[in-house]
Scaffold this motif. Structure first.
Motif, PDB file in Angstrom:
ATOM      1  N   ASP A   1       0.841  -1.199   0.000  1.00 54.43           N
ATOM      2  CA  ASP A   1       0.000   0.000   0.000  1.00 54.43           C
ATOM      3  C   ASP A   1       0.881   1.255   0.000  1.00 54.43           C
ATOM      4  N   TYR A   2       0.279   2.397  -0.336  1.00 51.07           N
ATOM      5  CA  TYR A   2       1.012   3.661  -0.411  1.00 51.07           C
ATOM      6  C   TYR A   2       0.146   4.793   0.107  1.00 51.07           C
ATOM      7  N   VAL A   3       0.773   5.929   0.355  1.00 61.00           N
ATOM      8  CA  VAL A   3       0.073   7.144   0.733  1.00 61.00           C
ATOM      9  C   VAL A   3       0.704   8.296  -0.032  1.00 61.00           C
ATOM     10  N   LYS A   4      -0.124   9.254  -0.431  1.00 68.90           N
ATOM     11  CA  LYS A   4       0.371  10.486  -1.040  1.00 68.90           C
ATOM     12  C   LYS A   4       0.302  11.571   0.021  1.00 68.90           C
ATOM     13  N   LEU A   5       1.461  12.120   0.362  1.00 64.98           N
ATOM     14  CA  LEU A   5       1.545  13.237   1.289  1.00 64.98           C
ATOM     15  C   LEU A   5       1.466  14.503   0.447  1.00 64.98           C
ATOM     16  N   ARG A   6       0.324  15.184   0.530  1.00 61.08           N
ATOM     17  CA  ARG A   6       0.057  16.357  -0.302  1.00 61.08           C
ATOM     18  C   ARG A   6       0.202  17.644   0.494  1.00 61.08           C
TER      19      ARG A   6
ATOM     20  N   ASP B   1      -7.393   7.179   4.781  1.00 61.74           N
ATOM     21  CA  ASP B   1      -6.718   5.910   4.502  1.00 61.74           C
ATOM     22  C   ASP B   1      -7.341   5.263   3.269  1.00 61.74           C
ATOM     23  N   ALA B   2      -8.646   5.388   3.115  1.00 67.12           N
ATOM     24  CA  ALA B   2      -9.336   4.771   1.977  1.00 67.12           C
ATOM     25  C   ALA B   2      -8.867   5.373   0.648  1.00 67.12           C
ATOM     26  N   ASN B   3      -8.571   6.669   0.642  1.00 68.27           N
ATOM     27  CA  ASN B   3      -8.113   7.337  -0.577  1.00 68.27           C
ATOM     28  C   ASN B   3      -6.596   7.500  -0.627  1.00 68.27           C
ATOM     29  N   ASN B   4      -5.903   6.904   0.335  1.00 70.84           N
ATOM     30  CA  ASN B   4      -4.437   6.930   0.377  1.00 70.84           C
ATOM     31  C   ASN B   4      -3.874   8.344   0.318  1.00 70.84           C
ATOM     32  N   VAL B   5      -4.406   9.248   1.127  1.00 70.81           N
ATOM     33  CA  VAL B   5      -3.924  10.632   1.099  1.00 70.81           C
ATOM     34  C   VAL B   5      -3.852  11.206   2.513  1.00 70.81           C
ATOM     35  N   VAL B   6      -2.782  11.974   2.743  1.00 72.65           N
ATOM     36  CA  VAL B   6      -2.615  12.756   3.959  1.00 72.65           C
ATOM     37  C   VAL B   6      -2.206  14.151   3.506  1.00 72.65           C
ATOM     38  N   TYR B   7      -2.840  15.170   4.094  1.00 70.99           N
ATOM     39  CA  TYR B   7      -2.518  16.554   3.761  1.00 70.99           C
ATOM     40  C   TYR B   7      -1.614  17.149   4.836  1.00 70.99           C
ATOM     41  N   ARG B   8      -0.660  17.962   4.412  1.00 73.78           N
ATOM     42  CA  ARG B   8       0.259  18.599   5.345  1.00 73.78           C
ATOM     43  C   ARG B   8      -0.407  19.727   6.121  1.00 73.78           C
ATOM     44  N   ASP B   9      -1.593  20.168   5.683  1.00 74.93           N
ATOM     45  CA  ASP B   9      -2.282  21.308   6.296  1.00 74.93           C
ATOM     46  C   ASP B   9      -1.361  22.522   6.366  1.00 74.93           C
ATOM     47  N   ASN B  10      -0.667  22.739   5.266  1.00 73.86           N
ATOM     48  CA  ASN B  10       0.239  23.860   5.111  1.00 73.86           C
ATOM     49  C   ASN B  10       0.225  24.218   3.627  1.00 73.86           C
ATOM     50  N   CYS B  11      -0.072  25.455   3.324  1.00 69.34           N
ATOM     51  CA  CYS B  11      -0.206  25.859   1.925  1.00 69.34           C
ATOM     52  C   CYS B  11       1.096  26.334   1.304  1.00 69.34           C
ATOM     53  N   ASN B  12       2.192  26.237   2.019  1.00 66.24           N
ATOM     54  CA  ASN B  12       3.490  26.568   1.439  1.00 66.24           C
ATOM     55  C   ASN B  12       4.055  25.338   0.742  1.00 66.24           C
ATOM     56  N   PHE B  13       4.758  25.575  -0.356  1.00 70.04           N
ATOM     57  CA  PHE B  13       5.412  24.475  -1.060  1.00 70.04           C
ATOM     58  C   PHE B  13       6.562  23.956  -0.213  1.00 70.04           C
ATOM     59  N   MET B  14       6.734  22.640  -0.178  1.00 72.12           N
ATOM     60  CA  MET B  14       7.816  22.047   0.606  1.00 72.12           C
ATOM     61  C   MET B  14       9.037  21.745  -0.249  1.00 72.12           C
ATOM     62  N   TRP B  15       8.811  21.317  -1.477  1.00 71.80           N
ATOM     63  CA  TRP B  15       9.905  20.844  -2.321  1.00 71.80           C
ATOM     64  C   TRP B  15      10.346  21.940  -3.287  1.00 71.80           C
ATOM     65  N   ASN B  16      11.644  22.092  -3.446  1.00 74.49           N
ATOM     66  CA  ASN B  16      12.180  23.079  -4.384  1.00 74.49           C
ATOM     67  C   ASN B  16      11.997  22.590  -5.810  1.00 74.49           C
ATOM     68  N   ASN B  17      11.775  23.516  -6.723  1.00 78.74           N
ATOM     69  CA  ASN B  17      11.575  23.162  -8.134  1.00 78.74           C
ATOM     70  C   ASN B  17      12.874  22.916  -8.887  1.00 78.74           C
ATOM     71  N   ASP B  18      14.016  23.281  -8.314  1.00 77.83           N
ATOM     72  CA  ASP B  18      15.284  23.083  -9.017  1.00 77.83           C
ATOM     73  C   ASP B  18      16.078  21.900  -8.470  1.00 77.83           C
ATOM     74  N   LYS B  19      16.133  21.747  -7.148  1.00 78.17           N
ATOM     75  CA  LYS B  19      16.842  20.626  -6.531  1.00 78.17           C
ATOM     76  C   LYS B  19      16.462  20.547  -5.060  1.00 78.17           C
ATOM     77  N   ASP B  20      16.561  19.349  -4.500  1.00 79.52           N
ATOM     78  CA  ASP B  20      16.250  19.171  -3.085  1.00 79.52           C
ATOM     79  C   ASP B  20      16.674  17.769  -2.669  1.00 79.52           C
ATOM     80  N   THR B  21      16.601  17.515  -1.382  1.00 82.21           N
ATOM     81  CA  THR B  21      16.825  16.186  -0.831  1.00 82.21           C
ATOM     82  C   THR B  21      15.639  15.855   0.047  1.00 82.21           C
ATOM     83  N   ILE B  22      15.142  14.634  -0.079  1.00 78.53           N
ATOM     84  CA  ILE B  22      13.979  14.160   0.664  1.00 78.53           C
ATOM     85  C   ILE B  22      14.463  13.132   1.677  1.00 78.53           C
TER      86      ILE B  22
END
Length: 164
Positions: free
Chosen positions: A98-103, A111-132
């Motif tokens: 199984d998987y989850v999408k952290l949005r 859980d049924a739709n495999n989604v968790v929201y960060r409840d934060n409207c700021n972008f987390m990931w950089n569009n040029d480069k990043d480390t997860i």
């Protein structure tokens, strides 16, 4: 598992004194929970307005690659290189495969739709480069991946797959 051989030589004699097996990227393989992929660049023009923005189109997919173990995400932490982080505070169970999408953004976790929201409207990931980074509740690392837009995303669609 790939094994990297490390040889040490005696400086004075110039002879081989040790041969040691060291696992390559051992930390990546000690967890069932891994990063499947990331939509690091939300489609369209970036807007972090909670009511009309597209931060919910930026997401990280985390998958349980175990064949038999169920994983509860409570206490797992997701971070980026700048230290932005999200902690799973509620119980979300991932059955084997199984998987989850952290949005980003706001929404109803499911859980049924495999989604968790960060409840934060700021972008987390950089569009040029990043480390997860994904950390277990114990604090040990579950998985880590770095990306660059030019080197990791050849089709330029803003999505990268890691563990298929």
């Amino acid at each position: 598992m790939r094994i990297r051989l490390v040889a040490a030589t005696a400086v004075a004699a110039g002879t081989l004194t040790a041969l040691t097996a060291v696992p390559a990227q051992a930390a990546e393989y000690d967890s069932a929970l891994k990063i499947r992929g990331i939509q690091y660049d939300a489609p369209g023009r970036d807007s972090n307005r909670c009511s009309t923005g597209n931060t919910d189109e930026e997401y990280l997919t985390i998958k349980n690659y175990s064949r038999s173990t169920t994983v509860n995400l409570k206490g797992y932490v997701v971070k980026d290189a700048a230290g932005n982080k999200f902690t799973f505070t509620a119980s979300h169970t991932l059955q084997p495969g199984d998987y989850v999408k952290l949005r980003g953004g706001n929404g109803s976790d499911s859980d049924a739709n495999n989604v968790v929201y960060r409840d934060n409207c700021n972008f987390m990931w950089n569009n040029d480069k990043d480390t997860i980074y994904v950390y277990k509740p114990s604090g040990s690392r579950a998985d880590v991946h770095s990306y660059t837009k030019s080197g990791s995303d050849p089709d330029g669609n803003g999505y990268i797959t890691y563990h298929g």
